[in-house]
Design an enzyme around this catalytic site. Sequence first.
Site, PDB file in Angstrom:
ATOM      1  CB  CYS A   7      -2.297   1.716   5.188  1.00  0.00           C
ATOM      2  SG  CYS A   7      -3.095   1.157   6.706  1.00  0.00           S
ATOM      3  CG  HIS A  28      -3.179  -2.044   2.550  1.00  0.00           C
ATOM      4  ND1 HIS A  28      -1.845  -1.784   2.798  1.00  0.00           N
ATOM      5  CD2 HIS A  28      -3.807  -1.908   3.745  1.00  0.00           C
ATOM      6  CE1 HIS A  28      -1.666  -1.517   4.072  1.00  0.00           C
ATOM      7  NE2 HIS A  28      -2.847  -1.588   4.679  1.00  0.00           N
ATOM      8  CD  GLU A  82      -0.528  -1.976  -0.610  1.00  0.00           C
ATOM      9  OE1 GLU A  82      -1.345  -1.170  -1.123  1.00  0.00           O
ATOM     10  OE2 GLU A  82      -0.252  -1.975   0.602  1.00  0.00           O
TER      11      GLU A  82
HETATM   12  N1  GLN Z   1      -1.749   1.038  12.036  1.00  0.00           N
HETATM   13  C1  GLN Z   1      -0.603   1.233  11.219  1.00  0.00           C
HETATM   14  C2  GLN Z   1       0.184   2.496  11.568  1.00  0.00           C
HETATM   15  O1  GLN Z   1      -0.111   3.178  12.480  1.00  0.00           O
HETATM   16  C3  GLN Z   1      -0.959   1.264   9.753  1.00  0.00           C
HETATM   17  C4  GLN Z   1      -1.435  -0.095   9.289  1.00  0.00           C
HETATM   18  C5  GLN Z   1      -1.115  -0.416   7.883  1.00  0.00           C
HETATM   19  O2  GLN Z   1      -0.320   0.248   7.188  1.00  0.00           O
HETATM   20  N2  GLN Z   1      -1.668  -1.517   7.428  1.00  0.00           N
HETATM   21  O3  GLN Z   1       1.128   2.781  10.893  1.00  0.00           O
END
Ligand code: GLN
Length: 192
Positions: free
Chosen positions: A79, A172, A174
């Site tokens: 992410c 994710h 994790e």
């Molecule tokens: N929207 C977040 C960002 O720009 C990422 C979201 C996340 O890691 N759950 O970093």
Amino acid sequence: MPTIGVLALQGDVREHARMLGEAGATAVAVRRPAELDAVDGLVIPGGESTTMWKLAETFDMLQPLRMRIKEGMPAYGSCAGMIMLADRIEDGMTGQQTIGGIDMVVRRNAFGRQVDSFESYLDFAGERVRAIFIRAPWVESVGADVEVLGRCEPGDRIVAVRQGPLLATSFHPELTGDVRVHRYFVDMVREL
Ligand code: GLN
């Protein structure tokens, strides 16, 4: 057993460390250049990429991170971590920088414009996994050396990629208790 760091500037560090332990690695927190020098590979967690970028600059970690990635250290970003590993980003904050390494364009908060978070089942490197997306990015485009490992609806978007020793997912693993994505990364670290 490989020693794998979790970049601990911001984000869900503890969850990644636990999964790495279950996947057969020794997990350590990485905040400083000396700690980065001591690891065989690095996980960049989910969180907020703009905050992570600013803290990486504050802690003088951006250049050391870029250097180790350039030297071939295996890294896995989930992410926000995927955003950090992208060579180019869309919808970033003005001036937002990444570590880079994967020849791809990643769009920040891409799914988030439709729905903030959702779960889905998808094929990751040929295995069916449950994927949790939270204000997730997607991969807009990839270069010739990037292998697409997973796609997701809506839109059959690219959400998992690998380029050599670098791995990234929009979702994710994790947070699911399913250790297969982390095991895939630990195997990548072992192979190098
Ligand atoms: N929207 C977040 C960002 O720009 C990422 C979201 C996340 O890691 N759950 O970093």
